[in-house]
Design an enzyme around this catalytic site. Sequence first.
Site, PDB file in Angstrom:
ATOM      1  N   GLY A 234       0.842  -1.205   0.000  1.00 31.11           N
ATOM      2  CA  GLY A 234       0.000   0.000   0.000  1.00 31.11           C
ATOM      3  C   GLY A 234       0.867   1.242   0.000  1.00 31.11           C
ATOM      4  O   GLY A 234       2.063   1.176  -0.290  1.00 31.11           O
ATOM      5  N   ASN A 235       0.286   2.370   0.300  1.00 35.07           N
ATOM      6  CA  ASN A 235       1.070   3.601   0.416  1.00 35.07           C
ATOM      7  C   ASN A 235       0.454   4.513   1.477  1.00 35.07           C
ATOM      8  O   ASN A 235      -0.598   4.200   2.037  1.00 35.07           O
ATOM      9  CB  ASN A 235       1.189   4.300  -0.942  1.00 35.07           C
ATOM     10  CG  ASN A 235      -0.160   4.689  -1.495  1.00 35.07           C
ATOM     11  OD1 ASN A 235      -0.880   5.473  -0.896  1.00 35.07           O
ATOM     12  ND2 ASN A 235      -0.523   4.113  -2.642  1.00 35.07           N
TER      13      ASN A 235
END
Length: 400
Positions: A209-210
């Site tokens: 993810g980020n």
Amino acid sequence: MLSGKNILIGITGGIAAYKIAHLVREFIKSGSNVKCIQTPNSKSFITPLTLSTLSKNKVYSEFTSDEKNPSWNDHVKLALWADLFIIAPATANTLSKMCQGVCDNLLLATYLSSKCQVYFAPAMDLDMYKHPSSIQNLKKLKQFGNIMIPAEHGELASGLVGEGRMAEPKNIIEFVKADLASKLPLSDKTVLVTAGPTYEAIDPVRFIGNRSSGKMGCELALNFANKGAKVILVLGPSYQNPIHDHITIKRVESAKEMHLESLSVFESCHIVIAAAAVADYKPLNKLAQKYKKESGTPKIALQKTIDILADMGTAKKNQFLVGFALETNNEIVNAKSKLREKNLDLIILNSLKDEGAGFDTDTNKITILSKRNKMLRFELKSKHDVANDIVNTILNEIDA
Ligand code: CTP
């Protein structure tokens, strides 16, 4: 829509006046500031005490008040205070005086002084409502620029059944809200916003993810909605939850889900803005079971996710398409090539070199580049204000 608005309610002497208590309460619940003006006759149907308690304001009725301590109830000041003036119930008598410019009470003098939009909700018995003089008066009042909230059909106080009942308070509120919405600059537009990060599953527990918070996209959705647009917000995993009558949120997790939801509505949208920080890569295979620790260095094979914005650029017909570019170097050159390659109308550039710009912050610093080679640089601002700059730039470009 109604939050923070100054609503002046004018109450005249009809039996429907008892319903105005609910109207005042609903406006207060919507966050409006409410003041009431009563004609002397209306006090037989609802007391000033009820209205002042519910509106949290003094009720105005006479030009002067308080015999011991006389003060002037200035009709001009009241009229200037109001963002909206709603006369409900509006009796045949008051409507007729409004037509003629008679001002023998505070309500009528305030009506004559008002510069804001005036709405009136007629209330009378069915034969009075159908009388040629009433029909003529209603027509004339509409020609003056006032907006009529039509009377409803049903049982009347006389026991007769027909048209003439004052619109129910909830219908008056809906009417006013719909009228205000129809006057907003984007009232006829549907907008798609993608926002937040995407999570690409490695196994049932882990993901790639980020750090995107989704704040920028959600501020954009709210700004578009406040300008009257119908907004579809395709939102990745984010704690943000923008609540607004005009926003429909479609929650997604992966780039694939975001792509599916976005493309399914793309055709029906007029403006599309891709603010999501979509993961560029996902694991080639999602493991069915939790990955167990083992010796050595684990390897995860990755494959590219589908580029949602580029796909929309290919599908584009009349949509106004806007993308973001988060860059660390060669910012303008890189943003320009994304603008061209993804067939965009505008691109919003963030540089990670600028302190306070980009991910997981409450502020942003942007440069907007257009396909017509225009470049607008903005200062560091809150994401709330940045959203306003972006939406206003889009509005200017659409009008140009
Ligand atoms: N975007 C998208 N789908 C993807 C990747 C990006 O819709 N799979 C959109 C983003 O929402 C953003 C724009 O494309 O509006 C730019 O994304 P960015 O990651 O900065 O650029 P990329 O084109 O992916 O190129 P790079 O990461 O190499 O800079």
